[in-house]
Design a protein around this motif. Structure first.
Motif, PDB file in Angstrom:
ATOM      1  N   ASP A  81       0.672  -1.290  -0.038  1.00 37.82           N
ATOM      2  CA  ASP A  81       0.198  -0.093   0.071  1.00 37.82           C
ATOM      3  C   ASP A  81       0.790   1.388   0.044  1.00 37.82           C
ATOM      4  OD1 ASP A  81      -2.365  -1.455  -0.034  1.00 37.82           O
ATOM      5  OD2 ASP A  81      -2.262  -1.490   2.238  1.00 37.82           O
ATOM      6  N   ILE A  82       1.850   1.433   1.054  1.00 42.89           N
ATOM      7  CA  ILE A  82       2.758   2.651   0.940  1.00 42.89           C
ATOM      8  C   ILE A  82       4.179   2.103   1.428  1.00 42.89           C
ATOM      9  CG2 ILE A  82       3.050   4.567   2.292  1.00 42.89           C
ATOM     10  CD1 ILE A  82       0.247   4.578   3.282  1.00 42.89           C
ATOM     11  N   ILE A  83       5.037   2.703   0.450  1.00 40.39           N
ATOM     12  CA  ILE A  83       6.377   2.774   0.776  1.00 40.39           C
ATOM     13  C   ILE A  83       6.980   4.156   1.341  1.00 40.39           C
ATOM     14  CG2 ILE A  83       8.742   1.991   0.035  1.00 40.39           C
ATOM     15  CD1 ILE A  83       7.287   0.257  -2.199  1.00 40.39           C
ATOM     16  N   ALA A  84       7.412   4.058   2.638  1.00 38.54           N
ATOM     17  CA  ALA A  84       7.542   5.463   3.117  1.00 38.54           C
ATOM     18  C   ALA A  84       9.313   5.460   3.569  1.00 38.54           C
ATOM     19  CB  ALA A  84       6.962   5.959   4.139  1.00 38.54           C
ATOM     20  N   GLU A  85       9.887   6.221   3.881  1.00 39.23           N
ATOM     21  CA  GLU A  85      11.303   6.473   4.217  1.00 39.23           C
ATOM     22  C   GLU A  85      11.614   7.446   5.152  1.00 39.23           C
ATOM     23  OE1 GLU A  85      14.043   6.385   1.015  1.00 39.23           O
ATOM     24  OE2 GLU A  85      13.814   8.459   0.743  1.00 39.23           O
ATOM     25  N   ASN A  86      12.243   7.414   6.231  1.00 38.64           N
ATOM     26  CA  ASN A  86      12.956   8.527   7.119  1.00 38.64           C
ATOM     27  C   ASN A  86      14.543   8.175   7.062  1.00 38.64           C
ATOM     28  OD1 ASN A  86      13.463   6.290   8.948  1.00 38.64           O
ATOM     29  ND2 ASN A  86      11.925   7.135  10.494  1.00 38.64           N
ATOM     30  N   ALA A  87      14.978   8.991   7.813  1.00 37.84           N
ATOM     31  CA  ALA A  87      16.562   8.580   8.028  1.00 37.84           C
ATOM     32  C   ALA A  87      17.122   7.208   8.279  1.00 37.84           C
ATOM     33  CB  ALA A  87      17.205   9.558   8.939  1.00 37.84           C
ATOM     34  N   GLU A  88      16.299   6.400   8.741  1.00 39.50           N
ATOM     35  CA  GLU A  88      16.730   5.030   9.033  1.00 39.50           C
ATOM     36  C   GLU A  88      16.116   4.068   8.324  1.00 39.50           C
ATOM     37  OE1 GLU A  88      17.577   4.148  13.406  1.00 39.50           O
ATOM     38  OE2 GLU A  88      16.548   6.079  13.677  1.00 39.50           O
ATOM     39  N   TYR A  89      14.935   4.163   7.925  1.00 34.01           N
ATOM     40  CA  TYR A  89      14.154   2.948   7.565  1.00 34.01           C
ATOM     41  C   TYR A  89      13.559   3.225   6.401  1.00 34.01           C
ATOM     42  CZ  TYR A  89      14.507   1.177  12.428  1.00 34.01           C
ATOM     43  OH  TYR A  89      15.143   0.787  13.567  1.00 34.01           O
ATOM     44  N   LEU A  90      13.205   2.039   5.753  1.00 32.76           N
ATOM     45  CA  LEU A  90      12.504   1.941   4.502  1.00 32.76           C
ATOM     46  C   LEU A  90      11.301   1.120   4.981  1.00 32.76           C
ATOM     47  CD1 LEU A  90      11.927   2.482   1.401  1.00 32.76           C
ATOM     48  CD2 LEU A  90      13.082   0.322   0.834  1.00 32.76           C
ATOM     49  N   ALA A  91      10.306   1.978   5.243  1.00 40.03           N
ATOM     50  CA  ALA A  91       8.723   1.028   5.932  1.00 40.03           C
ATOM     51  C   ALA A  91       7.999   0.623   4.693  1.00 40.03           C
ATOM     52  CB  ALA A  91       8.354   2.230   6.877  1.00 40.03           C
ATOM     53  N   PHE A  92       7.549  -0.639   4.748  1.00 38.56           N
ATOM     54  CA  PHE A  92       6.540  -1.227   3.750  1.00 38.56           C
ATOM     55  C   PHE A  92       5.493  -1.182   4.762  1.00 38.56           C
ATOM     56  CE2 PHE A  92      10.629  -2.630   2.185  1.00 38.56           C
ATOM     57  CZ  PHE A  92      10.642  -2.413   0.921  1.00 38.56           C
ATOM     58  N   VAL A  93       4.299  -0.455   4.260  1.00 44.69           N
ATOM     59  CA  VAL A  93       3.149  -0.285   5.113  1.00 44.69           C
ATOM     60  C   VAL A  93       1.846  -1.025   4.677  1.00 44.69           C
ATOM     61  CG1 VAL A  93       1.798   1.517   6.318  1.00 44.69           C
ATOM     62  CG2 VAL A  93       4.323   1.885   6.005  1.00 44.69           C
ATOM     63  N   GLU A  94       1.396  -1.848   5.424  1.00 45.69           N
ATOM     64  CA  GLU A  94       0.067  -2.400   4.982  1.00 45.69           C
ATOM     65  C   GLU A  94      -0.923  -1.616   5.532  1.00 45.69           C
ATOM     66  OE1 GLU A  94      -2.652  -4.907   3.292  1.00 45.69           O
ATOM     67  OE2 GLU A  94      -0.888  -4.565   2.817  1.00 45.69           O
ATOM     68  N   VAL A  95      -2.049  -1.171   5.067  1.00 45.28           N
ATOM     69  CA  VAL A  95      -3.207  -0.304   5.589  1.00 45.28           C
ATOM     70  C   VAL A  95      -4.403  -1.277   5.458  1.00 45.28           C
ATOM     71  CG1 VAL A  95      -4.305   1.821   5.214  1.00 45.28           C
ATOM     72  CG2 VAL A  95      -1.976   1.458   4.895  1.00 45.28           C
ATOM     73  N   LYS A  96      -5.032  -1.225   6.530  1.00 43.11           N
ATOM     74  CA  LYS A  96      -6.319  -1.940   6.909  1.00 43.11           C
ATOM     75  C   LYS A  96      -7.519  -0.716   7.100  1.00 43.11           C
ATOM     76  CE  LYS A  96      -5.197  -5.876   5.287  1.00 43.11           C
ATOM     77  NZ  LYS A  96      -5.622  -6.451   4.002  1.00 43.11           N
ATOM     78  N   THR A  97      -8.422  -0.823   6.666  1.00 39.51           N
ATOM     79  CA  THR A  97      -9.448   0.257   6.900  1.00 39.51           C
ATOM     80  C   THR A  97     -10.592  -0.502   7.392  1.00 39.51           C
ATOM     81  OG1 THR A  97      -8.373   1.898   5.273  1.00 39.51           O
ATOM     82  CG2 THR A  97     -10.760   2.332   6.279  1.00 39.51           C
ATOM     83  N   ARG A  98     -11.141  -0.079   8.322  1.00 40.30           N
ATOM     84  CA  ARG A  98     -12.270  -0.973   9.162  1.00 40.30           C
ATOM     85  C   ARG A  98     -13.206   0.139   9.679  1.00 40.30           C
ATOM     86  NH1 ARG A  98     -10.313  -4.266   6.513  1.00 40.30           N
ATOM     87  NH2 ARG A  98      -9.347  -6.340   7.314  1.00 40.30           N
ATOM     88  N   LYS A  99     -14.450  -0.308   9.869  1.00 35.38           N
ATOM     89  CA  LYS A  99     -15.695   0.483  10.580  1.00 35.38           C
ATOM     90  C   LYS A  99     -15.488   0.101  12.059  1.00 35.38           C
ATOM     91  CE  LYS A  99     -18.822  -0.195   6.882  1.00 35.38           C
ATOM     92  NZ  LYS A  99     -20.050  -0.764   6.583  1.00 35.38           N
ATOM     93  N   PRO A 100     -15.642   1.161  12.884  1.00 34.92           N
ATOM     94  CA  PRO A 100     -15.668   0.614  14.533  1.00 34.92           C
ATOM     95  C   PRO A 100     -16.698  -0.459  14.869  1.00 34.92           C
ATOM     96  CG  PRO A 100     -16.253   3.208  14.148  1.00 34.92           C
ATOM     97  CD  PRO A 100     -16.398   2.332  12.541  1.00 34.92           C
ATOM     98  N   GLY A 101     -16.186  -0.995  15.708  1.00 36.39           N
ATOM     99  CA  GLY A 101     -17.204  -2.176  16.532  1.00 36.39           C
ATOM    100  C   GLY A 101     -17.029  -3.332  15.411  1.00 36.39           C
ATOM    101  N   GLY A 102     -16.010  -3.697  14.799  1.00 36.47           N
ATOM    102  CA  GLY A 102     -16.104  -4.792  14.067  1.00 36.47           C
ATOM    103  C   GLY A 102     -15.434  -5.802  15.043  1.00 36.47           C
ATOM    104  N   LEU A 103     -15.710  -7.205  14.711  1.00 33.63           N
ATOM    105  CA  LEU A 103     -15.347  -8.418  15.426  1.00 33.63           C
ATOM    106  C   LEU A 103     -13.697  -8.509  15.300  1.00 33.63           C
ATOM    107  CD1 LEU A 103     -18.078 -10.943  14.988  1.00 33.63           C
ATOM    108  CD2 LEU A 103     -17.679  -9.320  17.092  1.00 33.63           C
ATOM    109  N   ALA A 104     -13.357  -8.271  14.204  1.00 37.86           N
ATOM    110  CA  ALA A 104     -11.458  -8.471  14.005  1.00 37.86           C
ATOM    111  C   ALA A 104     -11.191  -7.194  13.644  1.00 37.86           C
ATOM    112  CB  ALA A 104     -11.557  -9.414  12.761  1.00 37.86           C
ATOM    113  N   THR A 105     -10.029  -7.064  13.929  1.00 34.34           N
ATOM    114  CA  THR A 105      -9.046  -5.758  13.788  1.00 34.34           C
ATOM    115  C   THR A 105      -8.464  -5.637  12.528  1.00 34.34           C
ATOM    116  OG1 THR A 105      -7.083  -6.429  14.812  1.00 34.34           O
ATOM    117  CG2 THR A 105      -8.511  -5.460  16.437  1.00 34.34           C
ATOM    118  N   GLY A 106      -7.903  -4.638  12.015  1.00 32.71           N
ATOM    119  CA  GLY A 106      -7.101  -4.726  10.773  1.00 32.71           C
ATOM    120  C   GLY A 106      -5.927  -5.709  10.939  1.00 32.71           C
ATOM    121  N   TYR A 107      -5.461  -5.608  12.103  1.00 29.38           N
ATOM    122  CA  TYR A 107      -4.013  -6.308  12.253  1.00 29.38           C
ATOM    123  C   TYR A 107      -4.361  -8.079  12.080  1.00 29.38           C
ATOM    124  CZ  TYR A 107      -2.321  -2.309  14.577  1.00 29.38           C
ATOM    125  OH  TYR A 107      -1.983  -0.727  15.065  1.00 29.38           O
ATOM    126  N   ASP A 108      -5.534  -8.352  12.692  1.00 28.13           N
ATOM    127  CA  ASP A 108      -5.907  -9.810  12.329  1.00 28.13           C
ATOM    128  C   ASP A 108      -5.932 -10.231  10.886  1.00 28.13           C
ATOM    129  OD1 ASP A 108      -6.334 -10.293  15.082  1.00 28.13           O
ATOM    130  OD2 ASP A 108      -8.537  -9.634  14.828  1.00 28.13           O
TER     131      ASP A 108
END
Length: 125
Positions: free
Chosen positions: A38-65
């Motif tokens: 989804d997103i590749i971002a960098e700062n002075a130390e890291y190249l971050a590969f970012v997975e984004v999960k968008t959810r509605k509030p109150g769901g049974l499972a989190t985006g992390y799951d």
């Protein structure tokens, strides 16, 4: 609102969050056969590969799951393809961002740095 539009809004919210925390967005929606980051971002130390999960509030499972071992393996493989095309001295890192959204409005962004690593994979970063 379509699922893809909800996802894009969530990704944009994470990009904003990253920028306010000192990152530069390198790429959005990097695709190779069998995977997407989804997103590749960098700062002075890291190249971050970012997975984004968008959810509605109150769901049974989190985006992390939703970031299962098989999803992690695809992300690692896709990140290896990125690194092969764009050599860097930065340390790669795999992050997960969970966005809560209701009626098209972002309620929160929860960001987990170093959510998983490439241990046990065939790829060396």
């Amino acid at each position: 609102m379509k699922t893809t539009e909800i996802g894009r809004r969530g990704e944009s919210a994470v990009c904003d969050w990253l920028c306010t925390h000192g990152y530069t967005i390198v790429c959005r929606n990097f695709c190779v056969r069998g995977g997407e980051i989804d997103i590749i971002a960098e700062n002075a130390e890291y190249l971050a590969f970012v997975e984004v999960k968008t959810r509605k509030p109150g769901g049974l499972a989190t985006g992390y799951d939703a970031v299962t071992k098989s999803k992690q393996a695809r992300l690692i493989q896709t990140a290896a393809a990125w690194c092969a095309q764009h050599p860097t001295l930065l340390q790669p890192r795999f992050d997960i961002a969970c966005v809560l959204m209701k009626n098209g409005v972002v309620l929160s962004v929860d960001y987990l740095e170093n959510a998983f690593d490439a241990t046990g994979s065939q790829f060396i970063f």
